[in-house]
Design a protein around this motif. Sequence first.
Motif, PDB file in Angstrom:
ATOM      1  N   GLN A 200       1.256  -1.543  -0.100  1.00 40.70           N
ATOM      2  CA  GLN A 200      -0.854   0.294  -0.082  1.00 40.70           C
ATOM      3  C   GLN A 200       0.145   1.205  -0.057  1.00 40.70           C
ATOM      4  O   GLN A 200       0.588   2.412  -0.774  1.00 40.70           O
ATOM      5  CB  GLN A 200      -0.999  -0.113   1.219  1.00 40.70           C
ATOM      6  N   GLN A 201       2.174   1.595   0.883  1.00 42.56           N
ATOM      7  CA  GLN A 201       2.349   2.629   1.027  1.00 42.56           C
ATOM      8  C   GLN A 201       3.850   2.585  -0.486  1.00 42.56           C
ATOM      9  O   GLN A 201       3.630   3.744  -0.729  1.00 42.56           O
ATOM     10  CB  GLN A 201       4.023   1.988   2.156  1.00 42.56           C
ATOM     11  N   TYR A 202       3.901   1.296  -1.117  1.00 44.19           N
ATOM     12  CA  TYR A 202       4.748   1.390  -3.183  1.00 44.19           C
ATOM     13  C   TYR A 202       3.378   1.585  -3.330  1.00 44.19           C
ATOM     14  O   TYR A 202       3.850   3.372  -4.538  1.00 44.19           O
ATOM     15  CB  TYR A 202       4.785  -0.303  -3.311  1.00 44.19           C
ATOM     16  N   ALA A 203       2.303   1.783  -3.447  1.00 36.74           N
ATOM     17  CA  ALA A 203       1.549   2.743  -4.307  1.00 36.74           C
ATOM     18  C   ALA A 203       1.137   3.830  -4.048  1.00 36.74           C
ATOM     19  O   ALA A 203       1.108   4.525  -5.430  1.00 36.74           O
ATOM     20  CB  ALA A 203      -0.248   1.735  -4.179  1.00 36.74           C
ATOM     21  N   ARG A 204       1.580   4.330  -2.769  1.00 32.84           N
ATOM     22  CA  ARG A 204       0.218   5.639  -2.875  1.00 32.84           C
ATOM     23  C   ARG A 204       2.741   6.634  -3.168  1.00 32.84           C
ATOM     24  O   ARG A 204       1.915   7.517  -3.138  1.00 32.84           O
ATOM     25  CB  ARG A 204       0.978   6.169  -0.686  1.00 32.84           C
ATOM     26  N   LEU A 205       3.534   6.417  -3.143  1.00 28.54           N
ATOM     27  CA  LEU A 205       4.675   7.064  -3.147  1.00 28.54           C
ATOM     28  C   LEU A 205       4.703   6.675  -4.886  1.00 28.54           C
ATOM     29  O   LEU A 205       4.987   7.548  -5.425  1.00 28.54           O
ATOM     30  CB  LEU A 205       5.755   5.785  -2.942  1.00 28.54           C
ATOM     31  N   LEU A 206       3.771   5.914  -5.909  1.00 28.94           N
ATOM     32  CA  LEU A 206       3.745   5.984  -7.172  1.00 28.94           C
ATOM     33  C   LEU A 206       2.420   6.634  -7.309  1.00 28.94           C
ATOM     34  O   LEU A 206       3.292   7.413  -8.715  1.00 28.94           O
ATOM     35  CB  LEU A 206       3.300   4.500  -7.457  1.00 28.94           C
ATOM     36  N   ALA A 207       1.841   6.951  -6.585  1.00 32.58           N
ATOM     37  CA  ALA A 207       1.013   8.584  -7.383  1.00 32.58           C
ATOM     38  C   ALA A 207       1.575   9.135  -7.202  1.00 32.58           C
ATOM     39  O   ALA A 207       0.971  10.026  -7.871  1.00 32.58           O
ATOM     40  CB  ALA A 207      -0.422   8.161  -6.245  1.00 32.58           C
ATOM     41  N   ARG A 208       2.423   9.722  -5.819  1.00 30.38           N
ATOM     42  CA  ARG A 208       3.280  10.616  -6.316  1.00 30.38           C
ATOM     43  C   ARG A 208       4.133  11.360  -6.725  1.00 30.38           C
ATOM     44  O   ARG A 208       4.625  12.271  -7.204  1.00 30.38           O
ATOM     45  CB  ARG A 208       3.314  10.954  -4.473  1.00 30.38           C
ATOM     46  N   ARG A 209       4.933  10.101  -6.965  1.00 28.11           N
ATOM     47  CA  ARG A 209       5.840  10.366  -8.523  1.00 28.11           C
ATOM     48  C   ARG A 209       4.796  10.394  -9.926  1.00 28.11           C
ATOM     49  O   ARG A 209       5.492  11.406 -10.587  1.00 28.11           O
ATOM     50  CB  ARG A 209       6.707   9.106  -8.646  1.00 28.11           C
TER      51      ARG A 209
END
Length: 301
Positions: A200-209
């Motif tokens: 879930q954290q990885y998905a949030r980071l990719l969303a920011r990118r």
Amino acid sequence: MISLIVAAVLLLIHALVCLVLWTLMKLGLLPVHGHMLPVIVLVPLWGPLLVVLLSVRSAVFGEGLKESALESLRFNDDLHRSMPVPSGEGDAGVIPLEEALIVNDPADRRRLMLSMLTEEPDAYLAQLQAAKLNDDVEVAHYAATAVAQISKESDLKLQQLEHAFKTDPSSHNLDAYCDFLGAYLDSGLAEGRVAQIQRQQYARLLARRCEREDGPALRIRYATALADAGEIDKAEDVASQLVIDAPDEQGVWMLCLRLAVIRRDGQAVQRVIDAIDKQHVYLNAENRERLAFWRDGEEAR
């Protein structure tokens, strides 16, 4: 008084000798290099004598030494050319690392395990994780210990990157944290609830990118991360937009195929296959093989 006269005479002789040697050098009769001039000038009598002796020695023996060196080089070259090149027939006894851990005798398995541990355990993470289930107790123990150490080091680095990102949420820290977290999840080191939180954290980071960048490759990563985190609806929304924005990108269609498989929707799988065929989307060998697998499966139903 007499000693001063003697010294003056010797210096005069030395100056004349230096002048003669310099004249011979200019005429090319004396093979003396420029770096020898300080020795000739600053060392009375013995300096010129030493330089003349070295020049004579070089003139007499230099060619012989050069020929000897060239002959040695020619011999070494002929030796290397005459060495037989392995044809590959000797590789018949070579077996894959995974197979060696399974079928070889205990001594070979343990020797192989120790070799992996002393080289780069990180490069053999997948094999080490498989070896944890080996019937050989010692091999399984070595593998479990190595995986635990790798996991500990990865967790520490992940914490450092997370702290750096929270302290300074710059693009550089975001990319470093996101990329390492993605590799960490792909390695399989994270398990259970911890893995789910990290996905879930990885998905949030990719969303920011994705807010900063707008390339199909990054958005495919984002949709894939959403699917891995169980957010299939969001992943399908991203995939649908990608089909509109990048219809010729093979990764987009492989993403759609994966989402249809996750949904266990046979009709959706067939629609993706038909769309790929209709639009003549280029697929590399790996994706062609994957598509053929699902096409054969649909035809068999």
